[in-house]
Design a protein around this motif. Sequence first.
Motif, PDB file in Angstrom:
ATOM      1  N   TRP A  39       0.865  -1.183   0.000  1.00 48.62           N
ATOM      2  CA  TRP A  39       0.000   0.000   0.000  1.00 48.62           C
ATOM      3  C   TRP A  39       0.900   1.230   0.000  1.00 48.62           C
ATOM      4  O   TRP A  39       1.636   1.474   0.956  1.00 48.62           O
ATOM      5  N   ASP A  41       0.771   5.254  -0.129  1.00 47.62           N
ATOM      6  CA  ASP A  41      -0.109   6.415   0.053  1.00 47.62           C
ATOM      7  C   ASP A  41       0.700   7.684  -0.213  1.00 47.62           C
ATOM      8  O   ASP A  41       1.759   7.895   0.388  1.00 47.62           O
ATOM      9  N   CYS A  67      -3.364  12.565 -11.584  1.00 48.36           N
ATOM     10  CA  CYS A  67      -3.029  12.657 -10.163  1.00 48.36           C
ATOM     11  C   CYS A  67      -2.454  14.022  -9.809  1.00 48.36           C
ATOM     12  O   CYS A  67      -2.637  14.513  -8.692  1.00 48.36           O
ATOM     13  N   LEU A 103      -9.640  11.833  -4.337  1.00 46.18           N
ATOM     14  CA  LEU A 103      -8.872  10.645  -3.963  1.00 46.18           C
ATOM     15  C   LEU A 103      -8.689   9.785  -5.204  1.00 46.18           C
ATOM     16  O   LEU A 103      -9.667   9.296  -5.787  1.00 46.18           O
ATOM     17  N   ASP A 104      -7.434   9.608  -5.631  1.00 49.77           N
ATOM     18  CA  ASP A 104      -7.117   8.788  -6.795  1.00 49.77           C
ATOM     19  C   ASP A 104      -6.542   7.451  -6.332  1.00 49.77           C
ATOM     20  O   ASP A 104      -5.834   7.385  -5.314  1.00 49.77           O
ATOM     21  N   GLN A 105      -6.815   6.406  -7.106  1.00 48.01           N
ATOM     22  CA  GLN A 105      -6.332   5.068  -6.750  1.00 48.01           C
ATOM     23  C   GLN A 105      -5.830   4.307  -7.976  1.00 48.01           C
ATOM     24  O   GLN A 105      -6.438   4.393  -9.050  1.00 48.01           O
ATOM     25  N   VAL A 107      -5.321   0.425  -8.557  1.00 51.31           N
ATOM     26  CA  VAL A 107      -5.592  -0.876  -7.942  1.00 51.31           C
ATOM     27  C   VAL A 107      -5.042  -1.950  -8.872  1.00 51.31           C
ATOM     28  O   VAL A 107      -5.543  -2.126  -9.994  1.00 51.31           O
ATOM     29  N   LEU A 112      -1.830  -1.426  -3.926  1.00 49.08           N
ATOM     30  CA  LEU A 112      -2.787  -0.330  -4.005  1.00 49.08           C
ATOM     31  C   LEU A 112      -2.027   0.973  -3.809  1.00 49.08           C
ATOM     32  O   LEU A 112      -1.264   1.109  -2.845  1.00 49.08           O
ATOM     33  N   THR A 114      -2.711   4.979  -3.391  1.00 44.81           N
ATOM     34  CA  THR A 114      -3.697   6.041  -3.178  1.00 44.81           C
ATOM     35  C   THR A 114      -2.989   7.386  -3.266  1.00 44.81           C
ATOM     36  O   THR A 114      -1.963   7.603  -2.622  1.00 44.81           O
ATOM     37  N   THR A 132      -8.091   7.390   4.312  1.00 45.76           N
ATOM     38  CA  THR A 132      -6.910   6.522   4.405  1.00 45.76           C
ATOM     39  C   THR A 132      -6.405   6.424   5.844  1.00 45.76           C
ATOM     40  O   THR A 132      -5.943   5.363   6.273  1.00 45.76           O
ATOM     41  N   SER A 149      -5.897  -6.338  -3.052  1.00 48.21           N
ATOM     42  CA  SER A 149      -5.851  -4.885  -3.200  1.00 48.21           C
ATOM     43  C   SER A 149      -7.245  -4.309  -3.377  1.00 48.21           C
ATOM     44  O   SER A 149      -7.532  -3.205  -2.906  1.00 48.21           O
ATOM     45  N   SER A 153      -8.964  -1.427  -1.144  1.00 44.76           N
ATOM     46  CA  SER A 153      -9.601  -0.267  -1.776  1.00 44.76           C
ATOM     47  C   SER A 153     -11.061  -0.162  -1.340  1.00 44.76           C
ATOM     48  O   SER A 153     -11.575   0.940  -1.102  1.00 44.76           O
TER      49      SER A 153
END
Length: 335
Positions: A39, A41, A67, A103-105, A107, A112, A114, A132, A149, A153
């Motif tokens: 993960w 972030d 992003c 909030l962008d992700q 996956v 993951l 973020t 988060t 993941s 998410s």
Amino acid sequence: MAVDVRWVTANGVEPRAVDDLKMLLDREDGLDREDGLVWVDIPACDEGATRVLSEVFGFHALAIRDCVERNYVPKVHAYRDHVFVALHGPERGKGGHVHYIELDQFVGPGYLVTVHGPLNPAADPEAALRETGAVLKRLEVGRLHPSSSFELSHAIVSTLARHMEAFVGTLAYEVGLLEKQVMADGLSEPEQSLEEMFRARHGLIAVRHMAALSREIYGRMATLTRAVPADDQAFVADIADQFDRVRGVADGEKEFLQAVIEFYQTRTETKLTIAAERLAVIAAVTLPITALSSIYGMNVIVNARTDFVHLAVVLAVMVVISAALLRWAKRQGWW
């Protein structure tokens, strides 16, 4: 460089260095369900974070640009081995303004990423880290054990949906107070109360808009069977259902508030109409008297003394005219 790397396993979560990313990612596909998840972030997508996204993960340049720049609507893009999702959450600002917290992700299999999108300078920076941060606490205390993941998410986006629902609940509480004031006819400051109603309606429209668009995004994601594993389809469907529920709740509150506004406006317009009718009656009653006194005054102003008998007769005529007009207005239902 603002990049937080975490290794999520069944035993909890542990921080890792950015230099460990390549080693953590160089695993066989599918091992994320057995040994752990990566993960990453990114609180702010600066130059260093952009380099990680492009060089370490190899994400598409357009997704990375999404992003860095603000996205005004949610979006989803499916790539060969991962999905990019951009969502928004509500945050109240000054004067009833609603900030769109992005909030962008990314996956993918076993990871993951973020990314917290650019913020309005007037918005609280902590608001971007709310979802988060809440999920991280659940991981640290052992209340959450994601096996993929998409499940991780799902936990983050579910927290976002719950925040939307709480946002609607706060507005609903305020609407309830305004409705009580309107029904009790106790608006001490009508202009301010009406402005508060419109601000609350704006907030409901904003969160409804976010939930509706997010619902469409996850509805689209549910059809991307090549990008979403079969075991994770249930998580996508559940998120779509949560956003649909938030949209429905916001619609219901918006309709209720609109009914309160229309009731208040209708009652106010009715009072104004009644007042205007009464003022028209007063004008109709006093107009002949004013005309008579003006004409009579202009023609007898040269009198050397007051003739009380003459004056009494004129006043009596005025009273008779007024009484006749009032009786006529009464029969017409104007008074």
